[in-house]
Design a protein around this motif. Structure first.
Motif, PDB file in Angstrom:
ATOM      1  N   THR A 197      -1.265  -6.883  -0.745  1.00  0.00           N
ATOM      2  CA  THR A 197      -0.896  -6.860   0.663  1.00  0.00           C
ATOM      3  C   THR A 197      -2.143  -7.175   1.462  1.00  0.00           C
ATOM      4  OG1 THR A 197       0.310  -5.593   2.363  1.00  0.00           O
ATOM      5  CG2 THR A 197      -1.388  -4.416   1.135  1.00  0.00           C
ATOM      6  N   ALA A 198      -1.946  -7.614   2.700  1.00  0.00           N
ATOM      7  CA  ALA A 198      -3.068  -7.903   3.596  1.00  0.00           C
ATOM      8  C   ALA A 198      -2.766  -7.244   4.924  1.00  0.00           C
ATOM      9  CB  ALA A 198      -3.259  -9.408   3.769  1.00  0.00           C
ATOM     10  N   MET A 199      -3.753  -6.575   5.496  1.00  0.00           N
ATOM     11  CA  MET A 199      -3.503  -5.820   6.718  1.00  0.00           C
ATOM     12  C   MET A 199      -4.797  -5.525   7.450  1.00  0.00           C
ATOM     13  SD  MET A 199      -2.990  -1.865   5.411  1.00  0.00           S
ATOM     14  CE  MET A 199      -1.590  -2.191   4.364  1.00  0.00           C
ATOM     15  N   ARG A 200      -4.641  -5.150   8.701  1.00  0.00           N
ATOM     16  CA  ARG A 200      -5.708  -4.491   9.431  1.00  0.00           C
ATOM     17  C   ARG A 200      -5.552  -2.998   9.154  1.00  0.00           C
ATOM     18  NH1 ARG A 200      -9.576  -4.434  13.084  1.00  0.00           N
ATOM     19  NH2 ARG A 200      -9.570  -2.973  14.828  1.00  0.00           N
ATOM     20  N   PHE A 201      -6.610  -2.384   8.654  1.00  0.00           N
ATOM     21  CA  PHE A 201      -6.521  -0.980   8.257  1.00  0.00           C
ATOM     22  C   PHE A 201      -6.416  -0.102   9.504  1.00  0.00           C
ATOM     23  CE2 PHE A 201      -7.597  -2.743   4.312  1.00  0.00           C
ATOM     24  CZ  PHE A 201      -7.497  -1.796   3.310  1.00  0.00           C
TER      25      PHE A 201
END
Length: 377
Positions: A197-201
């Protein structure tokens, strides 16, 4: 057509709405429009100095306020918007600079399109700021949202039967999988399944919850089918999540590479088996769309913007966390079924059939919204 694109923030390197505004500006310029991006964000100071694009006009406050707000921008903003044929404002629930621009555009009688990039909900914050939204729409502004779920919430807040969906755009050619042989080579290969997954934490992205959910998935699978998890990106919660991984013994199966370039992200996607979107408040899910365009099946939650990605690509939607755990366990326990869904997703990504988020279609839909706004003023 002279277009003014307005957004509180404009730091495209961070992703999200900023990337979309930057790429929309480029797409509109390719379609023959003159574009000006207007923002309250100052030039970034944490990277080597580089000249800002000529079409980007930054209006930061004269004194640092710590947030993209500039209550003194009125006169300069008035001059820019007065010279536009259409004003297109990108905003979320709280967007003070965008709201200032909307008020200016309404006073000037400029054709106005509003695009919400967040799930507005029905909480007290939304109720406190929604009255101006309704006034702008009553004055002729065209409201849009980036997904079916976001548009439904917005329509309810505005008291409208429906709101146009104006999705985030994507250049599929930049993410297109290499060949069907890549899927066949990976399917049933050595090593455990790989989730990515890819995200802004940040809290609303649920990175900590995702760790717990995948831990539960692993507990219901035999050793050789227990997945590894890669969470790409950074943000304010990254140090806390990294500490959690270290202190709970998850480092043997969790990878936190931090922020990566887009070419690197493509490689992460191409070496994974499934993309998992853990957010329950995703208005769109651009990272999920990029994963789908790379040939990955996407698993996310119904009632979010990721549902649009699954509808135009491939994948599965779940209703709650328990359903997510059960679905992943079932899929990962059966290599043949995992191979099948990967192949379907790969073939869909390589198909010439258009997606709603292909930039050509997004460009036409955007121009249609501009025409509607012009007819309403």
């Amino acid at each position: 057509m002279r277009v003014a694109l307005v957004s509180d923030c404009y730091l495209p390197r961070l992703g999200g709405i900023e990337v979309q505004v930057a790429e929309l500006a480029e797409q509109l310029r390719r379609r023959g429009h003159t574009v000006r991006v207007v923002t309250a964000t100052a030039d970034p100071v944490d990277e080597p100095a580089s000249p800002a694009p000529a079409h980007v006009l930054r209006m930061p406050p004269p004194v640092p306020l710590g947030v993209p707000v500039n209550p003194w921008a009125g006169p300069a903003l008035h001059r820019v918007l007065a010279g536009a044929d259409v004003v297109h404002i990108h905003l979320g629930v709280l967007a003070p600079f965008a709201a200032l621009a909307a008020r200016q555009a309404v006073r000037l009688g400029r054709p106005l399109v509003l695009t919400w990039h967040s799930m507005v909900g029905a909480g007290p914050i939304t109720r406190s700021v929604a009255a101006p939204w309704r006034r702008w729409v009553a004055a002729g502004a065209v409201p849009t949202a980036v997904s079916v779920a976001a548009a439904a919430e917005l329509a309810d807040v505005l008291g409208m039967p429906s709101v146009q969906v104006l999705p985030d755009g994507l250049d599929r050619s930049s993410w297109r999988p290499d060949s069907p042989a890549a899927v066949r080579a990976r399917a049933g290969g050595a090593g455990p399944p790989r989730l990515v997954t890819a995200m802004r934490f940040a809290a609303r992205k649920r990175p900590g919850q995702l760790l717990g959910l995948v831990h539960r998935v692993r507990g219901g699978l035999p050793q050789h089918r227990r997945p590894r998890l890669q969470i790409v990106g950074d943000g304010p919660w990254w140090p806390a999540v990294a500490k959690l991984v270290r202190h709970t013994g998850c480092s043997s199966w969790v990878d936190l590479p931090g922020r990566v370039s887009r070419p690197q992200l493509r490689e992460h996607y191409r070496s994974a088996d499934l993309y998992v979107s853990p957010g329950r408040k995703e208005a769109f899910g651009l990272a999920a769309l990029e994963a789908a365009a790379s040939g990955l099946p996407v698993v996310g939650y119904a009632g979010t913007g990721v549902a649009d990605v699954v509808r135009q690509g491939t994948g599965s939607l779940v209703g709650d966390d328990a359903h997510l755990v059960a679905l992943l366990q079932d899929l990962l326990a059966h290599p043949a079924e995992l191979e099948r869904v990967r192949t379907v997703a790969h073939d869909r990504a390589r198909s010439p059939q258009g997606w709603a988020s292909d930039w050509d279609q997004v460009g036409r839909a955007t121009e249609s919204a501009y025409a509607r706004a012009g007819a309403a003023t």
